[in-house]
Design an enzyme around this catalytic site. Structure first.
Site, PDB file in Angstrom:
ATOM      1  N   ARG A 215      54.145  26.238  76.238  1.00  0.00           N
ATOM      2  CA  ARG A 215      55.004  27.362  75.477  1.00  0.00           C
ATOM      3  C   ARG A 215      54.712  26.798  74.151  1.00  0.00           C
ATOM      4  O   ARG A 215      54.775  27.556  73.436  1.00  0.00           O
ATOM      5  CB  ARG A 215      56.022  27.135  76.431  1.00  0.00           C
ATOM      6  N   PHE A 231      55.264  37.943  83.848  1.00  0.00           N
ATOM      7  CA  PHE A 231      56.285  37.196  84.352  1.00  0.00           C
ATOM      8  C   PHE A 231      57.134  36.224  84.160  1.00  0.00           C
ATOM      9  O   PHE A 231      57.167  34.903  84.097  1.00  0.00           O
ATOM     10  CB  PHE A 231      55.659  36.160  85.458  1.00  0.00           C
ATOM     11  N   ASP A 253      59.713  40.843  84.590  1.00  0.00           N
ATOM     12  CA  ASP A 253      59.886  40.237  85.998  1.00  0.00           C
ATOM     13  C   ASP A 253      60.728  41.024  86.274  1.00  0.00           C
ATOM     14  O   ASP A 253      61.506  41.429  85.822  1.00  0.00           O
ATOM     15  CB  ASP A 253      60.726  38.831  84.543  1.00  0.00           C
ATOM     16  N   ASP A 302      52.191  34.375  83.308  1.00  0.00           N
ATOM     17  CA  ASP A 302      52.332  32.860  83.779  1.00  0.00           C
ATOM     18  C   ASP A 302      53.013  33.392  85.363  1.00  0.00           C
ATOM     19  O   ASP A 302      54.519  33.348  85.671  1.00  0.00           O
ATOM     20  CB  ASP A 302      53.656  32.633  82.458  1.00  0.00           C
ATOM     21  N   CYS A 342      49.104  27.753  89.054  1.00  0.00           N
ATOM     22  CA  CYS A 342      50.432  27.362  89.172  1.00  0.00           C
ATOM     23  C   CYS A 342      50.581  26.486  90.545  1.00  0.00           C
ATOM     24  O   CYS A 342      51.310  25.901  91.615  1.00  0.00           O
ATOM     25  CB  CYS A 342      51.909  27.424  88.601  1.00  0.00           C
TER      26      CYS A 342
END
Length: 401
Positions: A215, A231, A253, A302, A342
């Site tokens: 970030r 997201f 989101d 993300d 991730c």
């Protein structure tokens, strides 16, 4: 708690992973388990020829039957746990801002199956294995003691052992206070951005600390920029863009709860006029923005993990390819694009290939600026492949001629 209840002997030719420094022994690697062994308690591990390979805790209900605690020391006791905890915290004093960080990262800190996050003066604990669950009170006590010495007293501990993976260990999912109750809405600050973290009902342990420095890395591309953060969860990348001086930021989101928390965080930072949030399905919204002729100086993807097992990697590749194609279409020529995965099972080579295919499909050139992974408080132990899970690219996007 620390009594060794028996011995596990490996089959001939097995145990390659722990011989190279790994922490897991699977059920199909085991030849014999001695009588008297108690699940959740310590065992000695021997090779097929009785060579001592270390000490771990056993759970015959789990495919990961033994999780190794020590490869050399035979005496596992409170002093051993204290040494492990102190080493983990000492590492973080040298590598990260400890105001909020992951203090214990399971196997990568040689305490397999437990995660402990620090949010300001609150600890959040996630225990995922039976053996470490038995050691949890001792580990928490040693963590608090170590932090006290650093003048970082802890006012409360909350347990978030509510992940479904606990059921694979034959354990119930659980959450709640360990010790005295406290306000579970915790104020933290990271990279100059303030957040309210909901440690009781937020995702995982309440906040994704692993992207902290990713970030921060994005801030330098966001000054005076129009930014799209997909997201966004509770708005972390969007708010980093806003604090860096972006002229407009849109966070997207699918969770209304997440968007509401993000709006609250925007107000907390005085960014509500610059950083706004839209509750929508990202896969559906991005083509609508393309159709409307929208474009952005910076687009950030993300997404959650699209796969949590090897069996669904092909489906995940399709999902990552699709979302990257859609995101790239919205980046202005010369603009910047950040994308990540991730999922541990989406290995770096496959993820890189997928991004390349996505860019080729939408006729974009990518100029790589950085390849990053998770924050150092989520250390990557090279002998434990599962500890590397976050892949993060930053590109400049250039239209093909």
């Amino acid at each position: 708690m620390f009594t060794i209840t028996g011995t596990v002997k490996l089959r001939k030719g097995e145990g390659r992973t722990i011989k190279s420094g790994g922490a897991w022994i699977y059920d199909n690697e085991i030849d014999e388990i001695s009588e008297g062994v108690i699940d959740g308690r310590l065992v000695e591990v021997h090779d097929f020829d009785d060579y001592f390979m270390g000490i771990g805790f056993i759970n015959r209900k789990s495919k990961i039957t033994v999780r190794m605690l020590s490869r050399f020391e035979r005496n596992v006791d409170e002093a051993f746990i204290e040494k492990r905890v102190n080493a983990a915290i000492d590492y973080r004093t040298k590598t990260v801002d400890m105001s909020s960080c992951r203090l214990i990262f399971g196997e990568a800190d040689f305490l397999p199956g437990i995660v402990i996050d620090k949010f300001s003066d609150v600890l959040v604990v996630e225990s995922l294995a039976l053996g470490i669950d038995n050691l949890k009170p001792v580990i928490i006590e040693k963590v608090k003691k170590a932090l006290e010495k650093l003048d970082m007293p802890i006012r409360g501990v909350y347990e978030r052992s509510d992940a479904k993976v606990r059921e694979l260990e034959g354990m119930k999912r659980t959450k709640g206070f360990i010790g005295e109750e406290f306000d579970t809405k915790v104020l933290i600050e990271e990279n100059g951005v303030k957040y309210y973290v909901d440690v009781k009902d937020g995702q995982k342990t309440g906040f994704f600390l692993d992207q902290k420095y990713n970030r921060l890395a994005m801030q330098k591309f966001c000054k005076d920029a129009r930014v799209l953060d997909c997201f966004t969860h509770t708005g972390s990348f969007a708010l980093n863009a806003g604090i860096a001086g972006a002229r407009e930021v849109i966070g997207v989101d699918a969770s209304e709860l997440g968007c509401n928390q993000a709006r609250e965080n925007a107000r907390l930072n005085g960014l509500e006029d610059t950083v706004t949030f839209k509750c929508a399905d990202v896969f559906e919204l991005l083509p609508e923005l393309v159709e409307a002729g929208e474009s952005f100086d910076v687009v950030i993807l993300d997404p959650p993990a699209f796969t949590k097992s090897r069996s669904t990697i092909k489906k995940a590749v399709k999902g990552y390819r699709e979302i990257n194609m859609k995101g790239l279409k919205l980046v202005k020529n010369g603009g910047y694009f950040a994308t990540c995965s991730c999922s541990h099972f989406m290995d770096p080579e496959t993820f890189t290939k997928t991004i390349h295919e996505a860019a080729k499909s939408v006729h974009k050139r990518l100029r790589q600026i950085e390849y990053r992974t998770q924050s150092p408080d989520h250390p990557i132990l090279w002998s434990a492949d599962e500890s590397l899970y976050l892949k993060f690219y930053i590109f400049q996007v250039v239209d093909e001629l």
